[in-house]
Design a protein around this motif. Structure first.
Motif, PDB file in Angstrom:
ATOM      1  N   SER A 184      71.872  54.504  44.980  1.00 49.33           N
ATOM      2  CA  SER A 184      71.961  53.083  44.636  1.00 49.33           C
ATOM      3  C   SER A 184      73.156  52.408  45.286  1.00 49.33           C
ATOM      4  O   SER A 184      73.259  51.184  45.283  1.00 49.33           O
ATOM      5  CB  SER A 184      72.063  52.912  43.114  1.00 49.33           C
ATOM      6  OG  SER A 184      73.257  53.515  42.623  1.00 49.33           O
ATOM      7  N   GLY A 198      77.516  48.500  45.601  1.00 54.69           N
ATOM      8  CA  GLY A 198      77.323  47.518  44.545  1.00 54.69           C
ATOM      9  C   GLY A 198      76.384  46.423  44.974  1.00 54.69           C
ATOM     10  O   GLY A 198      75.300  46.677  45.505  1.00 54.69           O
ATOM     11  N   VAL A 233      72.806  46.869  42.132  1.00 51.98           N
ATOM     12  CA  VAL A 233      73.518  46.828  40.855  1.00 51.98           C
ATOM     13  C   VAL A 233      74.968  46.444  41.097  1.00 51.98           C
ATOM     14  O   VAL A 233      75.498  46.600  42.189  1.00 51.98           O
ATOM     15  CB  VAL A 233      73.452  48.181  40.124  1.00 51.98           C
ATOM     16  CG1 VAL A 233      72.015  48.538  39.783  1.00 51.98           C
ATOM     17  CG2 VAL A 233      74.110  49.290  40.948  1.00 51.98           C
ATOM     18  N   SER A 234      75.605  45.936  40.040  1.00 50.97           N
ATOM     19  CA  SER A 234      77.009  45.573  40.125  1.00 50.97           C
ATOM     20  C   SER A 234      77.577  45.519  38.713  1.00 50.97           C
ATOM     21  O   SER A 234      76.897  45.852  37.732  1.00 50.97           O
ATOM     22  CB  SER A 234      77.185  44.227  40.822  1.00 50.97           C
ATOM     23  OG  SER A 234      78.566  43.919  40.994  1.00 50.97           O
ATOM     24  N   MET A 270      75.124  46.752  35.605  1.00 52.55           N
ATOM     25  CA  MET A 270      75.029  48.170  35.304  1.00 52.55           C
ATOM     26  C   MET A 270      75.167  48.418  33.804  1.00 52.55           C
ATOM     27  O   MET A 270      75.966  47.771  33.126  1.00 52.55           O
ATOM     28  CB  MET A 270      76.126  48.944  36.057  1.00 52.55           C
ATOM     29  CG  MET A 270      76.010  48.854  37.561  1.00 52.55           C
ATOM     30  SD  MET A 270      77.451  49.555  38.440  1.00 52.55           S
ATOM     31  CE  MET A 270      77.212  51.311  38.122  1.00 52.55           C
ATOM     32  N   THR A 271      74.386  49.347  33.304  1.00 53.34           N
ATOM     33  CA  THR A 271      74.531  49.757  31.918  1.00 53.34           C
ATOM     34  C   THR A 271      75.753  50.670  31.793  1.00 53.34           C
ATOM     35  O   THR A 271      76.279  51.180  32.794  1.00 53.34           O
ATOM     36  CB  THR A 271      73.294  50.524  31.432  1.00 53.34           C
ATOM     37  OG1 THR A 271      73.207  51.760  32.160  1.00 53.34           O
ATOM     38  CG2 THR A 271      72.023  49.708  31.663  1.00 53.34           C
ATOM     39  N   GLU A 330      75.013  53.941  33.319  1.00 49.95           N
ATOM     40  CA  GLU A 330      75.044  53.905  34.786  1.00 49.95           C
ATOM     41  C   GLU A 330      76.478  53.897  35.303  1.00 49.95           C
ATOM     42  O   GLU A 330      76.778  54.525  36.328  1.00 49.95           O
ATOM     43  CB  GLU A 330      74.287  52.680  35.294  1.00 49.95           C
ATOM     44  CG  GLU A 330      72.771  52.807  35.159  1.00 49.95           C
ATOM     45  CD  GLU A 330      72.049  51.522  35.516  1.00 49.95           C
ATOM     46  OE1 GLU A 330      70.950  51.616  36.091  1.00 49.95           O
ATOM     47  OE2 GLU A 330      72.576  50.428  35.235  1.00 49.95           O
ATOM     48  N   ILE A 331      77.347  53.205  34.605  1.00 53.45           N
ATOM     49  CA  ILE A 331      78.758  53.188  35.004  1.00 53.45           C
ATOM     50  C   ILE A 331      79.333  54.598  34.929  1.00 53.45           C
ATOM     51  O   ILE A 331      80.006  55.062  35.861  1.00 53.45           O
ATOM     52  CB  ILE A 331      79.560  52.224  34.104  1.00 53.45           C
ATOM     53  CG1 ILE A 331      79.151  50.774  34.395  1.00 53.45           C
ATOM     54  CG2 ILE A 331      81.067  52.403  34.328  1.00 53.45           C
ATOM     55  CD1 ILE A 331      79.761  49.768  33.441  1.00 53.45           C
ATOM     56  N   THR A 368      78.067  56.719  37.754  1.00 57.54           N
ATOM     57  CA  THR A 368      78.698  56.385  39.031  1.00 57.54           C
ATOM     58  C   THR A 368      80.106  56.958  39.108  1.00 57.54           C
ATOM     59  O   THR A 368      80.528  57.474  40.159  1.00 57.54           O
ATOM     60  CB  THR A 368      78.720  54.860  39.230  1.00 57.54           C
ATOM     61  OG1 THR A 368      77.373  54.372  39.242  1.00 57.54           O
ATOM     62  CG2 THR A 368      79.396  54.487  40.534  1.00 57.54           C
TER      63      THR A 368
END
Length: 362
Positions: A64, A105, A119-120, A137-138, A141-142, A145
């Motif tokens: 992503s 991002g 996403v960002s 981002m949820t 997800e953060i 990452t």
């Protein structure tokens, strides 16, 4: 002022043989899946001789996070063998090998992401032509990452690199979380400057954990940042000086300021001196500073080293691959100082690099 040929031992124990670095540049030479190509290996090998370190172009830590076709990948273990070949090609020339790791991002698009929405930190589009609105981002997800940056660091270690550079510049994801323009979150990762910095801190922690748990040799970690944004709201230079203070407290090896001209002065805050001078004063010896931006001649190198400990060189090495060797040998008259447009048609280079240069250096 330090001398060009002086070695520098970084905090991690990595020793650079001199003060010259190759700046990270996008060349779009990797395969569609991010695997390093032979053209890419040859490109870095040709330019590494005479340098203290080579910093590769950005390598994405997650699918992503891919910013463009032909980008280096460091998101899969399957990429390690070719990454090792790249690191080895740099080492054989006597330079240290550093891979820049990042997540694009919102600075990408659905076409690059096989139809997936970028996403960002927040669902705010960049202020540029044809920018797509990203998805916020949820929390899960953060966290994924953050872990991906750690995993990418482990792959860099396994591939034989001497370090990683966290790409917190050029409006990519690390900068997007710190920027009040791209980060409108109301949770633990948004709001105040301290909370917007939280993602950066978490990534640094993940990377350092990977180094401590995996590295069996000195391994450096650097951080690159952009000094200010033009958007409103956006990062202003006083925000950057605050960020410099936070980064100076971390176990990093160097700070790298992304500039197109090393003489550039900030738009606000310190109009009496250059950005590099102001950042160097703020660091106060806590971290080595890398200066960059329009470095072409010995005089430029010496000009940068008046307020930094290291010099990164980009376009000049693109068109004059043996520039560092000429500098070391005192063959300054042989250094190419003409227009880059002319060099574009006279310097042998691979087709992908030629295509890139012809688009972006006009």
């Amino acid at each position: 002022m330090v001398k060009i040929n002086e070695s520098l031992k970084l905090r991690s124990g990595v020793t650079l043989p001199n003060r010259l670095m190759m700046s990270p540049m996008t060349t779009k030479q990797s395969f569609f899946d991010g695997t390093v190509t032979q053209d890419e290996i040859a490109y870095y090998h040709t330019r590494a001789k005479g340098l203290g370190a080579v910093i590769t172009g950005a390598a994405n830590v997650q699918p992503s996070g891919k910013g463009w076709p032909g980008e280096l990948g460091i998101d899969r273990d399957a990429e390690i063998p070719q990454l090792a070949a790249l690191a080895g090609a740099i080492h054989v020339q006597g330079a240290k090998a550093i891979v820049q790791i990042f997540h694009a991002g919102r600075m990408t698009d659905r076409a690059t992401l096989s139809g997936e929405q970028p996403v960002s930190a927040s669902a705010v589009a960049a202020e540029r032509a044809n920018a797509e609105t990203p998805r916020a981002m949820t929390t899960a997800e953060i966290q994924a990452t953050i872990a991906a940056f750690g995993a990418a660091t482990r792959r860099a270690i396994a591939a034989g690199f001497d370090g990683v550079e966290l790409h917190g510049a050029n409006t990519y994801l690390l900068q997007q979380f710190f920027s009040p323009h791209s980060n409108r979150r109301t949770d633990a990762f948004g709001g105040s400057r301290e909370k917007r910095y939280g993602f950066i801190q978490a990534v640094i922690d993940a990377v350092m954990t990977a180094v401590h748990e995996t590295a069996d040799r000195p391994f450096a970690v650097g951080y690159r940042l952009s000094p200010e944004e033009y958007e409103t709201p956006g990062i202003r230079f006083d925000d950057t000086l605050w960020l410099v203070d936070q980064l100076a407290q971390q176990p990093l090896d160097y700070l790298h300021v992304s500039l197109n001209d090393y003489r550039r002065v900030a738009r606000t805050g310190v109009n009496d001196r250059s950005i590099l001078t102001a950042v160097h004063e703020q660091l106060a010896g806590r971290l080595p500073l890398v200066g960059v931006g329009g470095v072409r001649t010995r005089e430029d190198v010496e000009g940068v080293l008046r307020t930094t400990e290291l010099v990164a060189v980009g376009q000049q090495l693109l068109y004059d691959p043996t520039w560092a060797v000429k500098l070391a040998q005192g063959a300054d008259v042989a250094i190419y100082t003409g227009p880059f447009e002319t060099a574009l048609h006279t310097t042998p280079m691979t087709t992908p690099l030629y295509d890139f240069a012809s688009r972006w250096f006009k």
